[in-house]
Design a protein around this motif. Structure first.
Motif, PDB file in Angstrom:
ATOM      1  N   HIS A   6     -54.663  32.630  45.498  1.00 23.49           N
ATOM      2  CA  HIS A   6     -55.151  32.261  44.192  1.00 23.49           C
ATOM      3  C   HIS A   6     -56.230  30.990  43.960  1.00 23.49           C
ATOM      4  CE1 HIS A   6     -51.981  29.128  44.554  1.00 23.49           C
ATOM      5  NE2 HIS A   6     -51.472  30.157  44.631  1.00 23.49           N
ATOM      6  N   GLN A   7     -56.343  30.657  45.343  1.00 21.36           N
ATOM      7  CA  GLN A   7     -57.255  29.456  45.433  1.00 21.36           C
ATOM      8  C   GLN A   7     -56.893  28.153  44.900  1.00 21.36           C
ATOM      9  OE1 GLN A   7     -60.174  30.151  47.504  1.00 21.36           O
ATOM     10  NE2 GLN A   7     -58.982  32.126  47.862  1.00 21.36           N
ATOM     11  N   SER A   8     -55.780  28.140  44.469  1.00 21.73           N
ATOM     12  CA  SER A   8     -54.860  26.761  43.769  1.00 21.73           C
ATOM     13  C   SER A   8     -55.354  26.821  42.241  1.00 21.73           C
ATOM     14  CB  SER A   8     -55.335  25.570  44.314  1.00 21.73           C
ATOM     15  OG  SER A   8     -54.662  25.466  45.749  1.00 21.73           O
ATOM     16  N   PHE A   9     -55.585  27.887  41.710  1.00 20.97           N
ATOM     17  CA  PHE A   9     -56.234  28.214  40.282  1.00 20.97           C
ATOM     18  C   PHE A   9     -55.139  29.082  39.737  1.00 20.97           C
ATOM     19  CE2 PHE A   9     -60.400  27.293  42.235  1.00 20.97           C
ATOM     20  CZ  PHE A   9     -60.711  26.139  41.406  1.00 20.97           C
ATOM     21  N   PHE A  10     -54.358  28.583  38.630  1.00 22.14           N
ATOM     22  CA  PHE A  10     -53.486  29.385  38.021  1.00 22.14           C
ATOM     23  C   PHE A  10     -54.390  30.093  36.894  1.00 22.14           C
ATOM     24  CE2 PHE A  10     -53.577  25.112  35.687  1.00 22.14           C
ATOM     25  CZ  PHE A  10     -53.747  25.587  34.475  1.00 22.14           C
ATOM     26  N   GLU A 109     -48.169  41.024  47.291  1.00 23.38           N
ATOM     27  CA  GLU A 109     -49.428  40.457  46.782  1.00 23.38           C
ATOM     28  C   GLU A 109     -49.242  39.165  46.167  1.00 23.38           C
ATOM     29  OE1 GLU A 109     -52.652  41.681  47.696  1.00 23.38           O
ATOM     30  OE2 GLU A 109     -51.465  42.920  48.669  1.00 23.38           O
ATOM     31  N   ALA A 110     -47.953  38.846  45.599  1.00 23.43           N
ATOM     32  CA  ALA A 110     -47.743  37.609  44.606  1.00 23.43           C
ATOM     33  C   ALA A 110     -46.413  37.272  45.358  1.00 23.43           C
ATOM     34  CB  ALA A 110     -47.756  37.856  43.447  1.00 23.43           C
ATOM     35  N   ALA A 111     -46.237  37.031  46.686  1.00 23.97           N
ATOM     36  CA  ALA A 111     -44.903  37.125  47.448  1.00 23.97           C
ATOM     37  C   ALA A 111     -44.081  35.831  46.760  1.00 23.97           C
ATOM     38  CB  ALA A 111     -44.942  36.991  48.653  1.00 23.97           C
ATOM     39  N   ALA A 112     -44.745  34.773  46.450  1.00 24.07           N
ATOM     40  CA  ALA A 112     -43.914  33.628  45.961  1.00 24.07           C
ATOM     41  C   ALA A 112     -43.364  33.653  44.554  1.00 24.07           C
ATOM     42  CB  ALA A 112     -45.002  32.325  46.031  1.00 24.07           C
ATOM     43  N   PHE A 130     -37.075  25.158  47.043  1.00 21.96           N
ATOM     44  CA  PHE A 130     -37.840  26.360  46.752  1.00 21.96           C
ATOM     45  C   PHE A 130     -38.396  26.551  47.959  1.00 21.96           C
ATOM     46  CE2 PHE A 130     -41.694  28.608  45.957  1.00 21.96           C
ATOM     47  CZ  PHE A 130     -41.044  29.804  45.446  1.00 21.96           C
ATOM     48  N   THR A 131     -39.347  25.541  48.422  1.00 18.63           N
ATOM     49  CA  THR A 131     -40.368  25.849  49.755  1.00 18.63           C
ATOM     50  C   THR A 131     -39.283  26.200  51.113  1.00 18.63           C
ATOM     51  OG1 THR A 131     -40.536  23.546  50.160  1.00 18.63           O
ATOM     52  CG2 THR A 131     -42.268  24.714  48.915  1.00 18.63           C
ATOM     53  N   THR A 150     -48.415  24.424  53.694  1.00 18.81           N
ATOM     54  CA  THR A 150     -49.026  23.983  52.668  1.00 18.81           C
ATOM     55  C   THR A 150     -49.383  25.104  51.611  1.00 18.81           C
ATOM     56  OG1 THR A 150     -50.936  24.226  53.879  1.00 18.81           O
ATOM     57  CG2 THR A 150     -50.169  21.957  53.880  1.00 18.81           C
ATOM     58  N   SER A 151     -49.454  26.276  52.039  1.00 17.23           N
ATOM     59  CA  SER A 151     -49.720  27.304  51.302  1.00 17.23           C
ATOM     60  C   SER A 151     -48.559  27.546  50.421  1.00 17.23           C
ATOM     61  CB  SER A 151     -49.948  28.556  52.161  1.00 17.23           C
ATOM     62  OG  SER A 151     -51.056  28.581  52.818  1.00 17.23           O
ATOM     63  N   LEU A 152     -47.241  27.399  50.754  1.00 17.03           N
ATOM     64  CA  LEU A 152     -45.939  27.629  50.120  1.00 17.03           C
ATOM     65  C   LEU A 152     -45.926  26.514  49.140  1.00 17.03           C
ATOM     66  CD1 LEU A 152     -43.415  28.464  52.928  1.00 17.03           C
ATOM     67  CD2 LEU A 152     -44.811  30.047  51.799  1.00 17.03           C
ATOM     68  N   ASP A 153     -46.418  25.281  49.441  1.00 13.66           N
ATOM     69  CA  ASP A 153     -46.419  23.998  48.343  1.00 13.66           C
ATOM     70  C   ASP A 153     -47.458  24.259  47.382  1.00 13.66           C
ATOM     71  OD1 ASP A 153     -44.592  22.605  49.886  1.00 13.66           O
ATOM     72  OD2 ASP A 153     -46.049  21.329  50.834  1.00 13.66           O
ATOM     73  N   ALA A 154     -48.355  25.034  47.532  1.00 15.76           N
ATOM     74  CA  ALA A 154     -49.491  25.296  46.711  1.00 15.76           C
ATOM     75  C   ALA A 154     -49.162  26.368  45.660  1.00 15.76           C
ATOM     76  CB  ALA A 154     -50.833  25.604  47.367  1.00 15.76           C
ATOM     77  N   ASP A 155     -48.156  27.423  46.117  1.00 11.69           N
ATOM     78  CA  ASP A 155     -47.733  28.368  45.373  1.00 11.69           C
ATOM     79  C   ASP A 155     -46.589  27.935  44.490  1.00 11.69           C
ATOM     80  OD1 ASP A 155     -49.050  30.533  46.405  1.00 11.69           O
ATOM     81  OD2 ASP A 155     -47.821  31.499  47.623  1.00 11.69           O
ATOM     82  N   PHE A 156     -45.908  26.685  44.841  1.00 14.70           N
ATOM     83  CA  PHE A 156     -44.966  26.197  44.115  1.00 14.70           C
ATOM     84  C   PHE A 156     -45.684  25.385  42.965  1.00 14.70           C
ATOM     85  CE2 PHE A 156     -42.252  22.694  42.814  1.00 14.70           C
ATOM     86  CZ  PHE A 156     -41.058  23.358  42.422  1.00 14.70           C
TER      87      PHE A 156
END
Length: 305
Positions: A6-10, A109-112, A130-131, A150-156
């Motif tokens: 998501h490039q960090s964009f919700f 595709e949206a694993a988190a 969570f992470t 860092t990707s897991l943190d970004a998804d959270f």
């Protein structure tokens, strides 16, 4: 499994509708192709990374998909066409519940998001809870040897922004003009437990805003996913399955047994299913085993007129 796609964009309000309208135009089917990034930025009024994020969100919510010939860009899915016809600006509660169900059911595709609603069992939690759990899950099931934490943190962080309005997470006063929240925040599935401790809490779906036909939508979606996974389904499903198994309405909507049973009784009264008790066990049988999730959403639109 994909992370931080998501490039960090919700999802911002209006994004999905804008993107869906664009892809539905015959002359703009290729708008999300990398070669058309400048056109997409001008047409959608978004930055280059936001365009990539919007394409991702449209795909994981099952509104668009790649054309058979990928050089032709994307096409609107049957579900996307239904929403475009019946609720083009995605204002109805049922539409938002359907989009949430699609997102939370997107295992790879949206694993988190899938993990958060289907596998993560903590009701009150911190980011590290969570992470760390997601990291263990990824290393167990993913074929990649390493996933950037860092990707897991970004998804959270993105999950929080998806389901909690910014006024609830910000320590400072938030101006309504400066923030565009995610429409899925209206579902009320997540909240701040303690700002000081940075803890968060899952919230069961509000029975007043969750239409019974969207619970049926989740049941049909669950059956479709299990069939795609090669699971041999019977015509009957146990209550425990609908409450606790991955893809189930109990998991997707964080319903408890009472909330789920109330919705199933409503569906039974409307003739969509039967609840049978065998040896003290509640077993659910759909009246129409061929009913699809799109059928459920279409009937929801018929009901609200």
């Amino acid at each position: 499994m994909k992370f931080k796609a998501h490039q960090s964009f919700f999802i911002r309000k209006g994004w999905l509708s804008k993107g869906l309208h664009a892809v539905s135009s015959p002359d703009k089917k290729a708008i999300f192709m990398p070669s058309n990034s400048r056109l997409a930025m001008d047409e959608l009024g978004l930055g280059s990374n936001q365009v990539v994020a919007l394409r991702y969100w449209l795909q994981v919510t099952d509104l668009i998909e790649c054309a058979r010939d990928k050089r032709n860009g994307h096409v609107v899915t049957d579900l996307g066409r239904l929403i475009l016809d019946e609720d083009p600006y995605m204002e109805e509660a049922g539409t938002l519940w359907a989009l949430h169900c699609n997102l939370a059911s997107s295992r790879e595709e949206a694993a988190a998001w899938y993990f958060f609603f289907n596998e993560f069992s903590m009701g009150v939690f911190k980011k590290d809870d969570f992470t760390r759990a997601l990291e263990r899950y990824v290393f167990t099931f993913n074929d990649k040897k390493e996933i950037a934490l860092t990707s897991l943190d970004a998804d959270f962080s993105c999950i929080l922004s998806t389901y909690i309005p910014h006024e609830r997470t910000s320590r400072k006063a938030v101006s309504p003009e400066s923030v565009i929240d995610c429409p899925l925040g209206e579902l009320g599935l997540l909240d701040v437990e303690s700002r000081a401790d940075k803890t968060y809490r899952k919230i069961p779906a509000n029975p007043r805003t969750l239409p019974p036909l969207l619970v049926l939508y989740a049941i049909c979606s669950m059956r479709e996913h299990l069939q795609n996974d090669g699971v041999d389904l019977s015509d009957e499903m146990r209550m425990e399955t609908l409450l606790d198994d991955p893809y189930s309405p109990g998991r997707i909507f964080t319903l408890d047994s009472i909330g789920l049973l109330d919705k199933l009784y409503e569906l039974e009264n409307d003739g969509y299913l039967r609840i049978n008790r065998t040896a003290g066990l509640d077993v659910v049988r759909l009246s129409d085993a061929d009913l699809s999730r799109q059928d459920c959403l279409s009937r929801y639109y018929d009901v609200i007129g």
